[in-house]
Design a protein around this motif. Structure first.
Motif, PDB file in Angstrom:
ATOM      1  N   PHE A 147       0.814  -1.225   0.000  1.00  0.00           N
ATOM      2  CA  PHE A 147       0.000   0.000   0.000  1.00  0.00           C
ATOM      3  C   PHE A 147       0.845   1.272   0.000  1.00  0.00           C
ATOM      4  CE2 PHE A 147      -2.943  -3.143   1.507  1.00  0.00           C
ATOM      5  CZ  PHE A 147      -4.198  -2.714   1.133  1.00  0.00           C
ATOM      6  N   TRP A 148       2.045   1.189  -0.538  1.00  0.00           N
ATOM      7  CA  TRP A 148       2.935   2.353  -0.421  1.00  0.00           C
ATOM      8  C   TRP A 148       2.321   3.639  -0.966  1.00  0.00           C
ATOM      9  CZ3 TRP A 148       5.541   1.433   3.401  1.00  0.00           C
ATOM     10  CH2 TRP A 148       6.508   0.434   3.553  1.00  0.00           C
ATOM     11  N   ASP A 149       1.468   3.523  -2.001  1.00  0.00           N
ATOM     12  CA  ASP A 149       0.857   4.739  -2.568  1.00  0.00           C
ATOM     13  C   ASP A 149       0.085   5.530  -1.513  1.00  0.00           C
ATOM     14  OD1 ASP A 149       1.841   4.288  -5.033  1.00  0.00           O
ATOM     15  OD2 ASP A 149      -0.008   3.421  -5.859  1.00  0.00           O
ATOM     16  N   TYR A 150      -0.357   4.832  -0.465  1.00  0.00           N
ATOM     17  CA  TYR A 150      -1.177   5.481   0.557  1.00  0.00           C
ATOM     18  C   TYR A 150      -0.365   5.870   1.786  1.00  0.00           C
ATOM     19  CZ  TYR A 150      -4.521   3.439  -2.562  1.00  0.00           C
ATOM     20  OH  TYR A 150      -5.210   3.108  -3.694  1.00  0.00           O
ATOM     21  N   LEU A 151       0.933   5.572   1.735  1.00  0.00           N
ATOM     22  CA  LEU A 151       1.799   5.795   2.899  1.00  0.00           C
ATOM     23  C   LEU A 151       3.036   6.617   2.527  1.00  0.00           C
ATOM     24  CD1 LEU A 151       1.498   2.078   3.925  1.00  0.00           C
ATOM     25  CD2 LEU A 151       0.935   3.913   5.515  1.00  0.00           C
ATOM     26  N   PRO A 152       2.847   7.762   1.853  1.00  0.00           N
ATOM     27  CA  PRO A 152       4.026   8.491   1.364  1.00  0.00           C
ATOM     28  C   PRO A 152       4.925   8.999   2.486  1.00  0.00           C
ATOM     29  CG  PRO A 152       2.081   9.867   1.224  1.00  0.00           C
ATOM     30  CD  PRO A 152       1.589   8.473   1.572  1.00  0.00           C
ATOM     31  N   ASN A 153       4.331   9.392   3.606  1.00  0.00           N
ATOM     32  CA  ASN A 153       5.161   9.943   4.685  1.00  0.00           C
ATOM     33  C   ASN A 153       5.952   8.847   5.391  1.00  0.00           C
ATOM     34  OD1 ASN A 153       4.259  12.830   4.662  1.00  0.00           O
ATOM     35  ND2 ASN A 153       2.274  11.837   4.967  1.00  0.00           N
ATOM     36  N   PHE A 154       5.285   7.744   5.663  1.00  0.00           N
ATOM     37  CA  PHE A 154       5.973   6.644   6.337  1.00  0.00           C
ATOM     38  C   PHE A 154       7.021   6.019   5.409  1.00  0.00           C
ATOM     39  CE2 PHE A 154       6.031   2.122   7.883  1.00  0.00           C
ATOM     40  CZ  PHE A 154       6.783   2.397   9.011  1.00  0.00           C
ATOM     41  N   LYS A 155       6.686   5.933   4.106  1.00  0.00           N
ATOM     42  CA  LYS A 155       7.640   5.376   3.146  1.00  0.00           C
ATOM     43  C   LYS A 155       8.899   6.248   3.060  1.00  0.00           C
ATOM     44  CE  LYS A 155       8.769   2.475  -0.240  1.00  0.00           C
ATOM     45  NZ  LYS A 155      10.193   2.712  -0.300  1.00  0.00           N
ATOM     46  N   ALA A 156       8.682   7.556   3.047  1.00  0.00           N
ATOM     47  CA  ALA A 156       9.835   8.468   3.000  1.00  0.00           C
ATOM     48  C   ALA A 156      10.680   8.305   4.258  1.00  0.00           C
ATOM     49  CB  ALA A 156       9.361   9.919   2.862  1.00  0.00           C
ATOM     50  N   TYR A 157       9.998   8.110   5.392  1.00  0.00           N
ATOM     51  CA  TYR A 157      10.740   7.907   6.641  1.00  0.00           C
ATOM     52  C   TYR A 157      11.583   6.640   6.560  1.00  0.00           C
ATOM     53  CZ  TYR A 157      12.041   7.021  11.394  1.00  0.00           C
ATOM     54  OH  TYR A 157      12.807   6.750  12.504  1.00  0.00           O
ATOM     55  N   LEU A 158      10.994   5.555   6.061  1.00  0.00           N
ATOM     56  CA  LEU A 158      11.742   4.290   5.977  1.00  0.00           C
ATOM     57  C   LEU A 158      12.914   4.401   5.004  1.00  0.00           C
ATOM     58  CD1 LEU A 158       9.180   1.345   6.031  1.00  0.00           C
ATOM     59  CD2 LEU A 158      10.479   2.355   7.909  1.00  0.00           C
ATOM     60  N   ASP A 159      12.687   5.116   3.901  1.00  0.00           N
ATOM     61  CA  ASP A 159      13.773   5.270   2.926  1.00  0.00           C
ATOM     62  C   ASP A 159      14.967   5.981   3.559  1.00  0.00           C
ATOM     63  OD1 ASP A 159      12.305   3.952   1.065  1.00  0.00           O
ATOM     64  OD2 ASP A 159      11.652   5.750  -0.023  1.00  0.00           O
ATOM     65  N   ALA A 160      14.671   6.885   4.480  1.00  0.00           N
ATOM     66  CA  ALA A 160      15.752   7.618   5.143  1.00  0.00           C
ATOM     67  C   ALA A 160      16.286   6.864   6.359  1.00  0.00           C
ATOM     68  CB  ALA A 160      15.244   9.004   5.568  1.00  0.00           C
ATOM     69  N   ASN A 161      15.575   5.823   6.784  1.00  0.00           N
ATOM     70  CA  ASN A 161      15.964   5.087   8.006  1.00  0.00           C
ATOM     71  C   ASN A 161      15.936   3.575   7.756  1.00  0.00           C
ATOM     72  OD1 ASN A 161      16.000   7.235  10.427  1.00  0.00           O
ATOM     73  ND2 ASN A 161      14.353   7.763   8.989  1.00  0.00           N
TER      74      ASN A 161
END
Ligand code: CA
Length: 549
Positions: A147-161
């Motif tokens: 469901f990444w399309d619906y989780l842009p903020n959390f996905k960005a956080y994971l990409d950075a962490n």
């Protein structure tokens, strides 16, 4: 179960895409959170929003989810919390509590839900993430990586962490929950009665040798000036924390922020058990000696967790190693003329090392997840993702603007009514506001800094200005086989170690530690130490492979 769920997702995603296409561009409120990054800016005039894949808040029609939140054995979700009232305005989503309000064991409550097949839409609380991974792999929770399309903020956080991604990824490669992330910041520090130092004409100790001189003077020279030999030079609320004094003799004690984790990672990507090392033996001999000399609280193993609360107001406690915010708070509470309980830098070990082992655990075993029974998982996940957006992060840390905080120079600053209310700030936020809940959100250390006493803030600055930190063990994810090993061995090994360490320290004779040591190591081998270390190594290697991918 898994298959029918996948079908449901496909249908839901199709529906959501349609909703996105039909989104009303004439709405007067710009979307507060774009599901997709293309929606984070209000659409340009006459702009085409046909590309929007995510979810735009507020939803056109209200939506309600059943929420099972039972945390810390006492808190259940309360829809009237101001944070969730505000969220309802911003998203048009409300949550309804389904957790048992009178139950007093949060883990038992979620285990009972497992028996029922997790009928609510959303589950949250502390110590939940192991269940999300376990039952998620059986199909009980939605794999949020679909469901990444619906989780842009959390996905960005994971990409950075990537370190966070590595500890929330289940053994099957899916992610089933959004975790509670703690913000760095200073955690435990050494505290000392610096007014006692002044009374005795002593300086802040900078080495373990100087510290021994100071503690001995606290013991013998009546620093509180009452004519009685009533001082307790070193104390801790928990004896397990006292063992960390071993750091002062170059020994690691805990791998991370829990007393059960005693395996330490190395820069070479290997692991070792702290409590079997030669430097640990030497440290325990020194601690035993300090205990025998009365430098350590003689009731440390029986006291429970009330030492700070009792010893500081009674003017008898000299030094501890504890959380900076709560401990520095005693400077404002204790009514003793001249009372100063200040942070001091870690004293240097005999080999010149200066370090602080304790850190906040970044990824807590707390979080929330969406049940496979949820009919609208995309909306539920978009709602949860909002907590990781800049606005959602402020809301979930500080509460509601104008009510609990004001924006000052672009930053949230708590109102005086929050900082100086009847309740401790963290308890007030968790119980009355619905902020700082133990579900998936991203803590902002600034929230804690603002209620840290001035003395504590000075300590924070001291520890921040110097990097005393050491490598931490991440909260590892175990395969079923590794988990079996841990369940079988860890508590027995820890219990045997606890028994021996207590015996040695209370005995107060370093020679006994030397005499017992080889037998102690042999017994640990019998209890499965090597097998335990192999399980840690395997899980740690897997963690590194996800992190470095
Ligand atoms: Ca005294």
């Amino acid at each position: 179960m898994r298959k029918s769920w996948a079908l449901l997702v496909a249908m839901t995603m199709g529906m959501t895409a349609l909703t996105g296409c039909g989104a009303d561009t004439t709405t007067t409120n710009p979307p507060v959170s774009g599901g997709d990054t293309t929606t984070t800016n209000p659409p340009a005039e006459g702009g085409d929003v046909a590309e929007v894949k995510g979810i735009q808040f507020p939803l056109e029609k209200p939506m309600e989810f059943d929420f099972h939140y039972h945390a810390r054995n006492k808190y259940v979700f309360r829809p009237e919390w101001p944070v969730f009232q505000e969220l309802a305005k911003r998203t048009n989503i409300t949550l309804k509590n389904t957790a048992n309000e009178v139950a007093t064991n949060s883990e038992e409550q979620i285990q009972l839900q497992a028996v029922d097949g997790f009928p609510s839409d959303i589950y949250g609380g502390n110590n939940t993430t192991k269940y999300f991974m376990q039952y998620g792999q059986d199909g009980a929770f939605v794999a949020i990586n679909e469901f990444w399309d619906y989780l842009p903020n959390f996905k960005a956080y994971l990409d950075a962490n990537p370190d966070v991604e590595a500890v929330i990824t289940a053994p099957d490669g899916n992610i089933y929950h959004i975790p509670y992330i703690q913000d760095g910041g200073v955690a435990r520090t050494y505290f000392m009665r610096t007014d006692w130092l002044d009374n005795l004409g002593l300086k802040v100790p900078t080495t373990v040798e100087e510290l021994e001189v100071v503690l001995t003077a606290f013991k013998n020279d009546d620093p509180n000036g009452n004519g009685l030999n009533d001082e307790i030079p070193y104390f801790n609320d928990k004896w397990n924390e006292m063992i960390r004094l071993a750091n002062l003799w170059d020994a690691r004690v805990y791998g991370m922020d829990t007393y059960q984790e005693r395996v330490i990672p190395t820069e070479e990507d290997t692991v070792y058990h702290a409590w079997t090392q030669p430097e640990f033996k030497e440290a325990i001999k020194n601690i035993a000696r300090w205990y025998a000399n009365g430098l350590i609280d003689q009731e440390i193993f029986t006291k429970g967790s009330a030492s700070r609360k009792e010893y500081l107001p009674k003017d008898i406690g000299g030094m501890t190693h504890e959380w900076v915010a709560s401990t520095s708070g005693y400077n404002a509470k204790v009514e003793i003329p001249g009372f100063m309980f200040e942070t001091i830098a870690p004293p240097k070990s005999p080999s010149g090392n200066q370090w602080e082992e304790h850190e906040r655990l970044k990824t807590k075993p707390d979080g929330w997840a969406v049940s496979s029974n949820c009919e609208n998982p995309a909306e539920a996940l978009a709602f949860m993702d909002y907590f990781y957006s800049p606005e959602g992060r402020i809301l979930s840390n500080f509460g509601v603007e104008g009510e609990h905080y004001d924006m000052v120079d672009g930053k949230p600053v708590f109102k005086d009514s929050v900082l100086n209310g009847d309740k401790a700030v963290n308890a007030f936020l968790e119980e009355e506001v619905g902020a700082q809940l133990k579900h998936g959100y991203w803590m902002d250390y600034e929230y804690e800094r603002q209620w840290t006493n001035e003395v504590g803030q000075k300590g924070v600055e001291l520890y921040e200005a110097n990097d005393y930190s050491v490598l931490q063990m991440p909260p590892l994810v175990y395969t079923d086989a590794e988990k079996d090993t841990m369940d079988r061995l860890l508590s027995n090994i820890n219990a045997y170690q606890d028994e021996m360490i207590q015996k040695w320290i209370i005995g107060g004779d370093p020679a006994v530690v030397d005499a017992d040591w080889d037998k102690y190591l042999a017994e640990l081998e019998k209890l499965g130490m090597q097998e335990l270390l192999d399980a840690y190594q395997s899980a740690y290697t897997n963690y590194l492979s996800i992190m470095k991918k």
